[in-house]
Write a protein that holds these residues in place. Structure first.
Motif, PDB file in Angstrom:
ATOM      1  N   ILE A 128       2.635   5.032   9.905  1.00  0.00           N
ATOM      2  CA  ILE A 128       3.438   5.563   8.798  1.00  0.00           C
ATOM      3  C   ILE A 128       4.898   5.171   8.972  1.00  0.00           C
ATOM      4  O   ILE A 128       5.593   4.839   8.004  1.00  0.00           O
ATOM      5  N   GLU A 129       5.382   5.183  10.201  1.00  0.00           N
ATOM      6  CA  GLU A 129       6.749   4.735  10.463  1.00  0.00           C
ATOM      7  C   GLU A 129       6.912   3.267  10.082  1.00  0.00           C
ATOM      8  O   GLU A 129       7.938   2.872   9.504  1.00  0.00           O
ATOM      9  N   ALA A 130       5.899   2.466  10.378  1.00  0.00           N
ATOM     10  CA  ALA A 130       5.955   1.049  10.028  1.00  0.00           C
ATOM     11  C   ALA A 130       6.056   0.866   8.519  1.00  0.00           C
ATOM     12  O   ALA A 130       6.838   0.035   8.028  1.00  0.00           O
ATOM     13  N   LEU A 131       5.288   1.645   7.769  1.00  0.00           N
ATOM     14  CA  LEU A 131       5.312   1.512   6.320  1.00  0.00           C
ATOM     15  C   LEU A 131       6.621   2.027   5.732  1.00  0.00           C
ATOM     16  O   LEU A 131       7.127   1.467   4.752  1.00  0.00           O
ATOM     17  N   ASN A 132       7.176   3.068   6.302  1.00  0.00           N
ATOM     18  CA  ASN A 132       8.466   3.566   5.831  1.00  0.00           C
ATOM     19  C   ASN A 132       9.567   2.528   6.061  1.00  0.00           C
ATOM     20  O   ASN A 132      10.460   2.365   5.220  1.00  0.00           O
ATOM     21  N   VAL A 133       9.509   1.834   7.192  1.00  0.00           N
ATOM     22  CA  VAL A 133      10.492   0.786   7.464  1.00  0.00           C
ATOM     23  C   VAL A 133      10.299  -0.381   6.495  1.00  0.00           C
ATOM     24  O   VAL A 133      11.263  -0.905   5.918  1.00  0.00           O
ATOM     25  N   ALA A 134       9.040  -0.785   6.293  1.00  0.00           N
ATOM     26  CA  ALA A 134       8.754  -1.894   5.383  1.00  0.00           C
ATOM     27  C   ALA A 134       9.205  -1.578   3.963  1.00  0.00           C
ATOM     28  O   ALA A 134       9.644  -2.463   3.224  1.00  0.00           O
ATOM     29  N   ALA A 135       9.118  -0.303   3.582  1.00  0.00           N
ATOM     30  CA  ALA A 135       9.492   0.106   2.220  1.00  0.00           C
ATOM     31  C   ALA A 135      10.988  -0.008   1.968  1.00  0.00           C
ATOM     32  O   ALA A 135      11.423  -0.124   0.819  1.00  0.00           O
ATOM     33  N   ARG A 136      11.796   0.008   3.040  1.00  0.00           N
ATOM     34  CA  ARG A 136      13.253   0.019   2.861  1.00  0.00           C
ATOM     35  C   ARG A 136      13.952  -1.195   3.465  1.00  0.00           C
ATOM     36  O   ARG A 136      15.168  -1.235   3.554  1.00  0.00           O
ATOM     37  N   THR A 137      13.164  -2.171   3.901  1.00  0.00           N
ATOM     38  CA  THR A 137      13.732  -3.400   4.470  1.00  0.00           C
ATOM     39  C   THR A 137      12.900  -4.580   3.983  1.00  0.00           C
ATOM     40  O   THR A 137      11.978  -4.420   3.178  1.00  0.00           O
ATOM     41  N   ASP A 138      13.201  -5.760   4.498  1.00  0.00           N
ATOM     42  CA  ASP A 138      12.388  -6.937   4.198  1.00  0.00           C
ATOM     43  C   ASP A 138      11.380  -7.226   5.305  1.00  0.00           C
ATOM     44  O   ASP A 138      10.763  -8.299   5.331  1.00  0.00           O
ATOM     45  N   LEU A 139      11.207  -6.266   6.224  1.00  0.00           N
ATOM     46  CA  LEU A 139      10.211  -6.448   7.280  1.00  0.00           C
ATOM     47  C   LEU A 139       8.805  -6.331   6.694  1.00  0.00           C
ATOM     48  O   LEU A 139       8.580  -5.650   5.678  1.00  0.00           O
ATOM     49  N   VAL A 140       7.858  -6.984   7.352  1.00  0.00           N
ATOM     50  CA  VAL A 140       6.461  -7.002   6.921  1.00  0.00           C
ATOM     51  C   VAL A 140       5.623  -6.183   7.894  1.00  0.00           C
ATOM     52  O   VAL A 140       5.761  -6.331   9.113  1.00  0.00           O
ATOM     53  N   ALA A 141       4.773  -5.315   7.363  1.00  0.00           N
ATOM     54  CA  ALA A 141       3.871  -4.506   8.197  1.00  0.00           C
ATOM     55  C   ALA A 141       2.441  -5.007   8.004  1.00  0.00           C
ATOM     56  O   ALA A 141       1.966  -5.116   6.868  1.00  0.00           O
ATOM     57  N   PHE A 142       1.764  -5.319   9.081  1.00  0.00           N
ATOM     58  CA  PHE A 142       0.370  -5.781   9.061  1.00  0.00           C
ATOM     59  C   PHE A 142      -0.491  -4.599   9.499  1.00  0.00           C
ATOM     60  O   PHE A 142      -0.663  -4.345  10.695  1.00  0.00           O
ATOM     61  N   VAL A 143      -1.023  -3.841   8.551  1.00  0.00           N
ATOM     62  CA  VAL A 143      -1.665  -2.550   8.837  1.00  0.00           C
ATOM     63  C   VAL A 143      -2.932  -2.393   7.996  1.00  0.00           C
ATOM     64  O   VAL A 143      -3.203  -3.201   7.101  1.00  0.00           O
ATOM     65  N   PRO A 144      -3.729  -1.351   8.232  1.00  0.00           N
ATOM     66  CA  PRO A 144      -4.943  -1.138   7.457  1.00  0.00           C
ATOM     67  C   PRO A 144      -4.688  -0.961   5.952  1.00  0.00           C
ATOM     68  O   PRO A 144      -3.748  -0.280   5.542  1.00  0.00           O
ATOM     69  N   ARG A 145      -5.527  -1.578   5.161  1.00  0.00           N
ATOM     70  CA  ARG A 145      -5.365  -1.569   3.709  1.00  0.00           C
ATOM     71  C   ARG A 145      -5.406  -0.170   3.108  1.00  0.00           C
ATOM     72  O   ARG A 145      -4.664   0.139   2.173  1.00  0.00           O
TER      73      ARG A 145
END
Length: 307
Positions: free
Chosen positions: A228-245
């Motif tokens: 969830i932290e990864a997705l929150n970061v991806a939502a507010r930056t240009d970083l990409v999260a490779f996580v379960p669909r």
């Protein structure tokens, strides 16, 4: 030893003493006075012909004999308690507490719909979720406190395994990401800056472990301890999260995320439910497992936003 002369309360006191390695804390645990617990310890020392607890400086330590008693004693007491379990489980009246261990991914996907079912069928039931700590934490004492584990296909000693649901991995990016669908290209994927997820008890992101077997290394800009932290970061930056669909789909609307199919496919993820062998026939455990399986089957009703 003459078993007819054995007081079951002594075994309960022994269990507390072995767990706490302290007479005063053991007394608090079982609701006895400290003198009564000290007396019980002396009787146990006589029975076993071993001091069990010895003072080392300011601390009390278990003897080798005491350490060897911990696991078999805990198992024996669990079996004795099982003799008194009711054959019936009335969910509407029960105030039972269940303790589950799972990663944040499973909490997000399973617990809201599960708790809606619990609120309707068993309003007095309480469920405590323990954060994921990795399989190394599963020593005998800890395992006895857990009613269910949700995890990928690890093996947990003394637990049965049942498939809950399957999933696959994808890329999560913020809506309006500058490279968007181009991430489907392998060269763009490798050049992008990624946020990795290393759960407690793991040495690396599971995706990176898989990529390593292919001789591929992605560009990690940030490591976080949860999905969830990864997705929150991806939502507010240009970083990409490779996580379960499924997790991306669950949070796509509130976080304004888009799912992109990756250029490399790690295959199917299998999420399992583990429950203790000792609870296999326990009506309460059976009730909870059935509810969890129903909840998992309903996950496919979610919608996905895919680029």
């Amino acid at each position: 030893m003459n078993l007819t002369a054995l007081d079951l309360n002594l075994l309960i006191a022994l269990d507390a003493l072995l767990r706490e390695a302290s007479v005063s804390r053991a007394a608090l645990r079982i609701g006895l006075s400290q003198p009564a617990t000290s007396h019980a310890l002396q009787r146990l020392r006589d029975l076993f012909g071993d001091p069990l607890l010895v003072r080392t400086g300011a601390r009390m330590e278990l003897t080798p004999r005491a350490l060897a008693l911990r696991a078999p004693l805990a198992q024996a007491l669990e079996q004795v308690r099982g003799l008194f379990l009711s054959d019936a489980f009335d969910a509407t009246r029960s105030d039972r507490q269940f303790r589950l261990m799972m990663p944040d991914l499973a909490v997000e996907l399973l617990m809201p719909p599960l708790m809606a079912k619990v609120a309707q069928a068993a309003p007095n039931i309480r469920i405590d979720v323990v954060p994921w700590r990795g399989s190394a934490i599963f020593h005998a004492d800890f395992a006895r406190t857990i009613d269910m584990v949700i995890s990928i296909g690890n093996a947990f000693k003394g637990f049965h395994r049942q498939l809950l649901y399957t999933d696959s991995d994808a890329l999560a990016i913020r809506r309006g990401h500058p490279i968007g669908a181009k991430l489907k290209r392998r060269d763009v994927f490798l050049q992008a800056r990624h946020v990795a997820v290393i759960l407690r008890g793991q040495s690396a992101d599971l995706i990176d472990m898989w990529l390593e077997t292919k001789g591929i290394e992605r560009r990690i800009a940030l490591v976080v301890p949860g999905y969830i932290e990864a997705l929150n970061v991806a939502a507010r930056t240009d970083l990409v999260a490779f996580v379960p669909r499924r997790l991306i789909a669950a949070l796509a609307k509130p976080l304004s995320l888009v799912t992109v199919s990756p250029p490399l496919d790690p295959g199917v993820d299998e999420q399992y439910m583990f429950y203790p062998t000792r609870a296999q026939l326990d009506p309460g455990s059976i009730w909870l497992r059935k509810l969890m399986l129903e909840t998992a089957r309903e996950l496919d009703r979610g919608k996905r936003s895919v680029v």
